[in-house]
Design an enzyme around this catalytic site. Structure first.
Site: not given
Lengths: 233, 233
Positions: B99, B165, B194
């Site tokens: 991430d 995300k 996400k």
């Protein structure tokens, strides 16, 4: 009591802007203010190092402020080799001072060898690029006990860093306290102490220096120096 | 309305512990809980990747959760080459999901080329180590306008990332909102979404999935799954 003048106080301040939303114009203003007020450095995120080095290098006249940046910031939970690479690249790009965040987990369990080794790795990487690179080790003191702060100071000295620094300014527990600065002053010798995080006014700035700080990390440097000038100091 | 079971919800959760004070025992428990509940991954700081890979790899039986880590976290203001190196090292050490935090300053000024190039660099670096590495791009949506969020989604897709995300969970403005997730769902295709930051209970988790999230980043996954089990779902 403090014997500081506006000029001597300014020379202790790392003029700091680390918010990730910072825009180029704000970074440029930070540099220009650093020159105008005579701050020690501008302290910025790595992506801005080249821009600041170019802008400060172009200034003529009095001694230029230097570029300070941060490494493994603010969590300190990057791998040691990545912190070292980040420091080396920053110095190549024009930073002279590097504020690295210690591996907090190592300090919390008292793993002095791991913490000192990581610090030494960053120091070596930066100094291979530039011998006079100056490394500050951020301990995040508000997450530590006094014993852990003392351990952190010893690791920083052992790793040949130049400074220990209290705080990132991003930790929910808060930033520098006078008590922590005094504790670091006592145990960090021969290396110096930088207080940072939550230093927003002149009395606090002077209290940190009185407690033994050699350098202050602040975003409010301009307001603090102007307050001192207006008070006729 | 959600049609999720505890097992299907757990399979959407990145079981997350990113506090820099996290200790080894907490990281181990995170791994064990991920196996017990069937979470998609454990999401930890880079210094813990090897430990998690060893612990999860040693688990027998059902499909193991994978190791997810973070890059340029949480400010996203490291140099692109450092983010790429950090991602590659993490994948070498056993992470399968990465991430990364976008360069917020680039997104804020609409510099799509710079943002997409940086993302592509991280994606390439990770996939050179492991073809099936999965990259999520954290936009820090609460620092962005809707237009900037859309731009961020396009950059992530252009850079061949797998997910966008919402949040780091460390930004003072807060984390995921249902509105932002829906917006990303609409504009991120073909890549997934996400939601993360501030998702602390079952209704919020289900609302994020209903809004279009494919994955949830949470620290409270165990409590949320247990709440669902207790509700007789």
């Amino acid at each position: 009591m403090s014997t500081h003048t506006p000029a001597s106080l300014a020379a202790c301040i790392d003029h700091t802007l680390l918010k990730p939303e910072a825009a180029a114009a704000q970074i440029d203003r930070l540099c220009d203010e650093a020159v105008q007020f005579g701050f020690a450095s501008v302290c910025v995120n790595p992506v801005w190092v080249r821009r600041c080095a170019a802008r400060l290098g172009a200034q003529q006249g009095r001694k230029s402020p230097v570029v300070c940046t941060v490494v493994g910031f603010p969590l300190g939970a990057s791998e040691p080799s990545i912190k070292a690479a980040e420091a080396a690249l920053a110095v190549e790009q024009g930073a002279i001072e590097v504020d690295m965040v210690v591996n907090l987990a190592a300090v919390l369990v008292g793993d002095r060898a791991a913490a000192a080794r990581e610090i030494a790795g960053v120091v070596d990487a930066a100094r291979r690029v530039r011998e006079d690179a100056l490394i500050k080790v951020i301990l995040e003191t508000r997450a530590l006990t006094d014993e852990q702060i003392i351990l952190g100071c010893r690791c920083a000295a052992e790793g040949q860093a130049d400074f220990v620094k209290t705080s990132t300014g991003f930790h929910p527990n808060g930033g520098a306290t006078v008590e922590h600065v005094a504790l670091m002053r006592k145990h960090a010798a021969p290396i110096r102490v930088k207080a940072s995080g939550g230093i927003r006014d002149l009395p606090t700035a002077l209290a940190m220096l009185d407690a033994g700080a050699d350098r202050l990390g602040m975003s409010a440097g301009v307001a603090v120096i102007q307050a001192m000038q207006n008070a006729g100091c």
